[in-house]
Design an enzyme around this catalytic site. Structure first.
Site, PDB file in Angstrom:
ATOM      1  CG  MET A 115      -2.245  11.316  18.794  1.00 26.12           C
ATOM      2  SD  MET A 115      -3.152  10.918  17.290  1.00 26.12           S
ATOM      3  CE  MET A 115      -2.917   9.141  17.209  1.00 26.12           C
ATOM      4  CB  SER A 117       3.241   9.187  24.530  1.00 20.01           C
ATOM      5  OG  SER A 117       3.537  10.363  23.796  1.00 20.01           O
ATOM      6  CB  SER A 118       0.284  13.520  24.150  1.00 17.65           C
ATOM      7  OG  SER A 118      -0.339  13.329  22.897  1.00 17.65           O
ATOM      8  CB  CYS A 119      -4.378  12.338  23.492  1.00 16.72           C
ATOM      9  SG  CYS A 119      -4.368  11.426  21.933  1.00 16.72           S
ATOM     10  N   GLY A 120      -3.552   9.178  24.444  1.00 13.99           N
ATOM     11  CA  GLY A 120      -4.066   7.825  24.594  1.00 13.99           C
ATOM     12  C   GLY A 120      -5.089   7.454  23.540  1.00 13.99           C
TER      13      GLY A 120
END
Length: 279
Positions: A115, A117-120
């Site tokens: 999570m 890594s994808s949305c910060g």
């Protein structure tokens, strides 16, 4: 850790070719090894740009501050591995082996890092996520921190930044006792890494005593830095620069005293100002 570079320096209306010391920046891949049933598994947790030299303490601090582990005794061993890479011939991978995988929720670790890594980091979701990790507010001491200790701490930190004095291009985090004595300091090109290194070393050496300590950082304070301090029950955090809005929101939610823009004759208190003694 630094290296010499040949540069052109402009001064006094003149351009000279000189050598200058530059802080080294290299990637570090942090991997976790654990047993799942009878089989050994390895997961890549993070790749961070760091100043080489304290990779073990950086890795310990990272795992603890992210609450992947809550006890450093869960670590069986830490080893650098792989071929030496890059201009400076460093090993840029590190492997942390756990001695008891039952202590770690591997599925949750995978979800959290996928999570992130994808949305910060994102607003209220991140504040609520921290409360899931840390449901109790730290119990801060009643003793107040004198204003002079706050004002002097960035200067003391700067005086103990060996790499900054050479390169001028590196961050630091320092752990202080409430009476202003410096306990430990770590440097890195990344602000988060400097704090991870600091926490990693203080955990290894059993230096943490949250009832009588605070942290001072060389730059601005953001959500992640405040989060790392709160995980370790630090009730006062000081930054030379400004905090972000989310850092202030987080400090308020957990009753942390957050101080920024510290100068020789002034500073700003953004939360829980009653812990600061002005007289």
């Amino acid at each position: 850790m630094n290296s010499k570079y040949k540069i052109s320096k402009y001064k006094n209306n003149k351009l000279d070719n000189v050598e200058d010391y530059i802080s080294i920046e290299e990637p570090l891949e942090i991997n976790l090894k654990y047993k799942e049933g009878k089989d050994w598994k390895k997961e890549n947790l993070s790749i961070t740009m760091r100043t080489p030299g304290d990779d073990e303490t950086l890795s310990i601090g990272f795992l603890y501050n992210e609450q992947i582990i809550t006890d450093i005794n869960w670590i069986e061993k830490i080893e650098s591995y792989g071929e030496n890479n890059g201009q400076y011939d460093f090993k840029n991978k590190i492997l942390i082996t756990l001695n008891n995988s039952d202590n770690v929720n591997i599925a949750q670790v995978k979800r959290n890092f996928l999570m992130n890594s994808s949305c910060g980091v994102c607003g209220k979701t991140s504040l609520d996520a921290l409360e899931t990790l840390k449901q109790d507010k730290p119990k801060y001491p009643n003793k107040k921190i004198n204003k002079n200790i706050i004002i002097k701490s960035p200067e003391i930190l700067r005086e103990n930044q060996t790499q900054f004095s050479i390169t001028g291009g590196i961050h630091a985090s320092g752990l202080f006792s409430n009476d202003g004595n410096l306990i430990a300091v770590k440097e890195d090109i990344g602000r988060h890494n400097a704090l991870d290194k600091l926490i990693g070393e203080t955990l290894q050496k059993k230096l943490l005593n949250e009832n009588d300590q605070f942290i001072t950082c060389s730059g601005r304070l953001n959500f992640e830095l405040v989060q790392k301090a709160l995980i370790n029950n630090i009730g006062l955090m000081i930054g030379v620069g400004a905090p972000t809005s989310l850092a202030i929101d987080l400090a308020n939610r957990f009753d942390m005293t957050l101080v920024g823009f510290v100068k020789q004759d002034s500073f700003n208190i953004y939360s829980n100002s009653q812990r600061v003694e002005i007289n």
